[in-house]
Design a protein around this motif. Structure first.
Motif, PDB file in Angstrom:
ATOM      1  N   ALA A   1       8.207 118.563 155.024  1.00  0.00           N
ATOM      2  CA  ALA A   1       9.251 119.560 154.807  1.00  0.00           C
ATOM      3  C   ALA A   1       9.944 119.769 156.145  1.00  0.00           C
ATOM      4  N   VAL A   2      11.267 119.706 156.122  1.00  0.00           N
ATOM      5  CA  VAL A   2      12.018 119.924 157.349  1.00  0.00           C
ATOM      6  C   VAL A   2      12.911 121.141 157.141  1.00  0.00           C
ATOM      7  N   HIS A   3      12.739 122.107 158.033  1.00  0.00           N
ATOM      8  CA  HIS A   3      13.491 123.343 157.917  1.00  0.00           C
ATOM      9  C   HIS A   3      14.743 123.273 158.770  1.00  0.00           C
ATOM     10  N   ASP A   4      15.870 123.490 158.143  1.00  0.00           N
ATOM     11  CA  ASP A   4      17.152 123.545 158.838  1.00  0.00           C
ATOM     12  C   ASP A   4      17.440 122.288 159.666  1.00  0.00           C
ATOM     13  N   GLY A   5      16.916 121.152 159.224  1.00  0.00           N
ATOM     14  CA  GLY A   5      17.162 119.896 159.930  1.00  0.00           C
ATOM     15  C   GLY A   5      16.540 119.854 161.314  1.00  0.00           C
ATOM     16  N   GLU A   6      15.673 120.815 161.616  1.00  0.00           N
ATOM     17  CA  GLU A   6      15.182 120.924 162.989  1.00  0.00           C
ATOM     18  C   GLU A   6      13.671 120.914 163.142  1.00  0.00           C
ATOM     19  N   THR A   7      12.976 121.498 162.165  1.00  0.00           N
ATOM     20  CA  THR A   7      11.547 121.722 162.375  1.00  0.00           C
ATOM     21  C   THR A   7      10.715 121.193 161.223  1.00  0.00           C
ATOM     22  N   LEU A   8       9.667 120.454 161.587  1.00  0.00           N
ATOM     23  CA  LEU A   8       8.693 120.024 160.585  1.00  0.00           C
ATOM     24  C   LEU A   8       7.834 121.234 160.251  1.00  0.00           C
ATOM     25  N   THR A   9       7.897 121.677 158.992  1.00  0.00           N
ATOM     26  CA  THR A   9       7.148 122.893 158.649  1.00  0.00           C
ATOM     27  C   THR A   9       6.030 122.627 157.654  1.00  0.00           C
ATOM     28  N   GLY A  10       5.983 121.409 157.105  1.00  0.00           N
ATOM     29  CA  GLY A  10       4.905 121.125 156.156  1.00  0.00           C
ATOM     30  C   GLY A  10       4.708 119.634 156.023  1.00  0.00           C
ATOM     31  N   ILE A  11       3.504 119.261 155.611  1.00  0.00           N
ATOM     32  CA  ILE A  11       3.219 117.837 155.410  1.00  0.00           C
ATOM     33  C   ILE A  11       2.224 117.679 154.267  1.00  0.00           C
ATOM     34  N   TRP A  12       2.467 116.682 153.428  1.00  0.00           N
ATOM     35  CA  TRP A  12       1.576 116.417 152.298  1.00  0.00           C
ATOM     36  C   TRP A  12       1.289 114.927 152.227  1.00  0.00           C
ATOM     37  N   ALA A  13       0.104 114.580 151.762  1.00  0.00           N
ATOM     38  CA  ALA A  13      -0.207 113.170 151.551  1.00  0.00           C
ATOM     39  C   ALA A  13       0.577 112.679 150.344  1.00  0.00           C
ATOM     40  N   GLY A  14       1.117 111.473 150.431  1.00  0.00           N
ATOM     41  CA  GLY A  14       1.830 110.893 149.293  1.00  0.00           C
ATOM     42  C   GLY A  14       3.152 111.593 149.020  1.00  0.00           C
ATOM     43  N   LEU A  15       3.656 111.353 147.818  1.00  0.00           N
ATOM     44  CA  LEU A  15       4.935 111.967 147.453  1.00  0.00           C
ATOM     45  C   LEU A  15       4.695 113.385 146.969  1.00  0.00           C
ATOM     46  N   HIS A  16       5.413 114.322 147.535  1.00  0.00           N
ATOM     47  CA  HIS A  16       5.304 115.716 147.112  1.00  0.00           C
ATOM     48  C   HIS A  16       6.729 116.196 146.869  1.00  0.00           C
ATOM     49  N   ASP A  17       7.062 116.465 145.624  1.00  0.00           N
ATOM     50  CA  ASP A  17       8.470 116.776 145.378  1.00  0.00           C
ATOM     51  C   ASP A  17       8.676 118.178 144.815  1.00  0.00           C
ATOM     52  N   ARG A  18       7.752 119.058 145.100  1.00  0.00           N
ATOM     53  CA  ARG A  18       7.917 120.429 144.610  1.00  0.00           C
ATOM     54  C   ARG A  18       8.197 121.368 145.781  1.00  0.00           C
ATOM     55  N   ALA A  19       9.292 122.076 145.686  1.00  0.00           N
ATOM     56  CA  ALA A  19       9.637 123.047 146.729  1.00  0.00           C
ATOM     57  C   ALA A  19      10.268 124.250 146.046  1.00  0.00           C
ATOM     58  N   TYR A  20       9.713 125.412 146.318  1.00  0.00           N
ATOM     59  CA  TYR A  20      10.209 126.624 145.675  1.00  0.00           C
ATOM     60  C   TYR A  20      10.555 127.677 146.715  1.00  0.00           C
ATOM     61  N   GLY A  21      11.337 128.627 146.285  1.00  0.00           N
ATOM     62  CA  GLY A  21      11.688 129.727 147.173  1.00  0.00           C
ATOM     63  C   GLY A  21      11.744 131.019 146.373  1.00  0.00           C
ATOM     64  N   ILE A  22      11.629 132.133 147.069  1.00  0.00           N
ATOM     65  CA  ILE A  22      11.704 133.426 146.384  1.00  0.00           C
ATOM     66  C   ILE A  22      12.759 134.295 147.060  1.00  0.00           C
ATOM     67  N   ALA A  23      13.653 134.838 146.251  1.00  0.00           N
ATOM     68  CA  ALA A  23      14.657 135.780 146.750  1.00  0.00           C
ATOM     69  C   ALA A  23      14.182 137.183 146.395  1.00  0.00           C
ATOM     70  N   PHE A  24      13.994 138.018 147.423  1.00  0.00           N
ATOM     71  CA  PHE A  24      13.511 139.385 147.193  1.00  0.00           C
ATOM     72  C   PHE A  24      14.631 140.391 147.378  1.00  0.00           C
ATOM     73  N   ASP A  25      14.626 141.376 146.516  1.00  0.00           N
ATOM     74  CA  ASP A  25      15.566 142.487 146.633  1.00  0.00           C
ATOM     75  C   ASP A  25      14.702 143.748 146.732  1.00  0.00           C
ATOM     76  N   VAL A  26      14.622 144.304 147.931  1.00  0.00           N
ATOM     77  CA  VAL A  26      13.724 145.436 148.156  1.00  0.00           C
ATOM     78  C   VAL A  26      14.527 146.733 148.032  1.00  0.00           C
ATOM     79  N   GLY A  27      14.378 147.379 146.909  1.00  0.00           N
ATOM     80  CA  GLY A  27      15.092 148.629 146.675  1.00  0.00           C
ATOM     81  C   GLY A  27      14.188 149.807 146.926  1.00  0.00           C
ATOM     82  N   SER A  28      14.764 150.997 147.016  1.00  0.00           N
ATOM     83  CA  SER A  28      13.914 152.156 147.281  1.00  0.00           C
ATOM     84  C   SER A  28      13.061 152.505 146.070  1.00  0.00           C
ATOM     85  N   THR A  29      13.539 152.218 144.870  1.00  0.00           N
ATOM     86  CA  THR A  29      12.761 152.523 143.676  1.00  0.00           C
ATOM     87  C   THR A  29      11.989 151.300 143.193  1.00  0.00           C
TER      88      THR A  29
END
Ligand code: FES
Length: 651
Positions: A171-199
């Protein structure tokens, strides 16, 4: 095919670098005459499937008519279609009708490489070999590397694939940093968008490849036990020095729980969550990051940090991949936070010529006005009336709450609809429905309908003139109330309820007018109402009440959860981050509390819809009642309004 696509600049995806194992490069031949190109295209003009492609089809399945672009060779004239899922920069169409699609180009990407040397070497040597391979194959130069990746590198190289073909995915973050490594082909990448409200705290788990939302979940913000609203939480911290750590801990805990819930619901591994984005109002933003929120409790409402932040997701206690990063959108001003930045990103007022008015209505209303030339932002202290607080029959939006109201101008009989039931109260489907209270959108409609029915005067007095002919108008000391719902509980709109709504809407309206003054315009062309509440308000009723300045009702529309959508855009599109940071730097901040024009606008906006604006554009569509005053004078309301407004200002 993949080579041709690359040379022609056609967007065709690949994670495995053309080894026939990732399946991202699929294409479809469009057979037949293509007069435009002067060629005849046929499936046979691609080479037959070779062993690699047949193995892929056997292993992972290949739909009829699909070919792997990296194995199919062009042997004659062909026209091929690149299906959306094979496009690197695909677009996610958004649900709201007038929202622009999101281009999927996440900040973190996966790359597969195979290292030739079968012997295991020192970690350092392996790392430079990996870097070389990434540079040669993918053009990635001078990558930094997270420490944990160095530690995992040898393990990844030693396992998974036969020693002769040591394939790894990084996994390469922002074209600059190696942030993860997996053996073989690993094609799953997820992200979470959080909305932190007061309630509430909400999260959307997205597939970083397709851009799709795989799961959404929300939870009450556990900080509520330290104070219902934002200011009481700040007061809590002021009164209990050091307690901010506790508030930080509980909100981070709530986000961590959401990670668990979202990944469970979507059936994905937590360790495959590689990216997180966060929006929130300034106080939530500071508390989540462990920053002192107390400067936000009093003038000049100074932010400890307003820039966008990039940090390790683990620093926020999130149980995601060790190399996952969190991106926190920038804040705009002391009362205008990263949630507003998210709203701007989602709505894009800075992209067009048309002057937009964006309003996110909550206990504080955040207001943004402008276009590509100029953007202004402010917040206005509307108080909690729109959330049903301080209203005699008010409640939060929940099943059983009245959300729609119609009042017959002849008989003054109401019809209502409640959350959780599609039928109106005079329809058979309503039988047996428990009515528990009135939520914000319901109270707005009730007040606006009373005005349209001629019961509520321009200055907001419930007129008891017709009390003798209907049981709906009830004398209440020197004032009158309107009986909205008989039964248990009985729901009544009192004169004081109307005043609370007037105060809240006058604050919002005045904030909007102040920005319009600053911008130098008399009219807005388009109004977008954001947030849970904004999305439920009926535009006509909002205008009848004078919640926002006059506009063609057809041009007043709901924007949905724009802040959350902004977080999702920043998650899926790397360029959006630079874009919003740039836009936010240029936003002109208007502090309503110190603007002399605010009071004047506020007093005039106490009237329904407004003391001096005839709301001609609304009047062209809706028959507005004649202007008339009740027994109390408008200026008296203004004075009480001023008092209340000061009370609401944080100490
Ligand atoms: Fe990976 Fe074709 S590029 S299968």
């Amino acid at each position: 095919m993949l080579d041709a696509a690359r040379r022609l600049g056609v967007d065709l995806d690949s994670v495995c670098g053309g080894r026939g194992i990732c399946g991202r490069c699929q294409v479809e031949v469009a057979e037949g005459e293509h007069a435009k190109h002067g060629i005849t295209s046929a499936a046979g003009h691609l080479s037959p499937a070779d062993g690699v492609e047949r193995a892929y089809a056997a292993d992972r399945g290949l739909a009829a008519g699909r070919r792997l672009g990296c194995t199919a060779a062009v042997v004659g004239d062909v026209v091929v279609d690149v299906p959306p899922e094979s496009q690197l920069f695909r677009q996610v169409v958004r649900k709201e009708a007038d929202a622009h699609p999101i281009e999927v180009d996440p900040v973190v990407r996966l790359y597969y490489v195979e290292l030739e040397q079968p012997e295991l070497e020192s970690a350092e040597a392996e790392l430079s070999r990996l870097r070389r391979a990434l540079e040669e194959e993918w053009g990635l130069r001078g990558l930094d590397c997270d420490l944990h990746v160095v530690a995992e590198l040898q393990r990844a190289l030693a396992s998974g694939t036969p020693a002769a073909r040591r394939g790894v995915t990084v996994a390469v973050h922002d074209g600059e940093t190696l942030t993860g490594i997996w053996a073989g082909l690993h094609d799953r990448a997820y992200g979470i968008a959080f909305d932190v409200g007061s309630t509430t705290v909400a999260g959307h788990l997205c597939d970083l490849w397709s851009g799709e939302v795989l799961a959404s979940a929300g939870a009450m913000n556990p900080q509520i036990r330290f104070g219902e609203d934002l200011m009481s939480r700040v007061s809590y911290v002021m009164l209990h020095p050091g307690s901010e750590a506790e508030l930080t801990k509980v909100v981070r805990g709530s986000l961590a729980k959401l990670v668990a819930e979202l990944t469970r619901e979507a059936g994905v591994e937590r360790a495959d969550v590689l990216e997180v984005t966060i929006v929130g109002n300034p106080i939530m933003h500071h508390l989540l990051l462990g920053l002192d929120p107390t400067p936000l409790g009093s003038a000049p409402f100074a932010l400890v940090v307003d820039e966008a932040l990039r940090l390790a997701a683990r620093e926020l206690g999130l149980p995601v991949h060790a190399g996952a990063r969190a991106y926190v959108l920038p804040c705009i001003a002391g009362h205008v936070g990263a949630d507003t930045a998210g709203m701007i990103l989602s709505e894009g007022p800075h992209l067009g010529d048309e002057v937009n008015l964006l309003v996110d209505v909550g206990t504080n209303a955040e207001i943004v006005l402008g276009n590509r030339e100029r953007l202004l932002a402010a917040s206005s202290p509307t108080g909690p009336a729109f959330e049903g607080a301080q209203i005699s029959c008010g409640q939060r939006a929940a099943p059983g709450a009245v959300e729609r109201v119609r009042i017959d101008p002849e008989t003054l009989e109401p019809r209502v609809r409640v959350i959780g039931c599609d039928a109106w109260s005079d329809e058979p489907g309503f039988a047996g429905v428990q009515v528990t209270g009135v939520c914000g959108s319901g109270i707005i409609e009730a007040v606006a309908e009373l005005h349209l029915a001629g019961v509520l005067t321009t200055d907001g007095t419930i007129d008891g003139a017709r009390a003798a002919e209907t049981r709906r108008l009830v004398a209440d000391g020197r004032t009158f109330s309107y009986l909205l719902h008989e039964g248990q509980p009985e729901l009544v709109v009192t004169q004081n309820d109307v005043r609370q709504i007037q105060l809240a809407k006058a604050a919002l309206h005045a904030g909007c007018r102040l920005l319009m003054d600053r911008y130098g315009i008399e009219r807005v062309e388009r109004v977008r109402l954001a947030g849970a509440f904004g999305s439920h308000i009926d535009p006509v009723h909002a205008l009848v009440l004078g919640l926002v300045p006059d506009c063609d009702p057809a041009r007043v529309t709901a924007a949905g959860n724009a802040a959350g959508t902004g977080a999702r855009i920043a998650l899926l599109n790397r360029a959006a981050r630079a874009e919003i940071e740039d836009v936010v730097r240029g936003v002109e901040k208007v502090e309503t509390a110190v603007e002399p024009g605010f009071q004047e606008h506020f007093v005039r906006a106490m009237a329904i819809p407004h003391a001096s604006d005839p709301y001609a554009r609304l009047g062209a569509v809706v028959a507005l009642p004649a202007r008339r005053q009740g027994r109390e004078s408008a200026s008296a309301h203004g004075a009480s309004g001023r008092r209340r407004r000061r009370e609401r200002r944080p100490a």
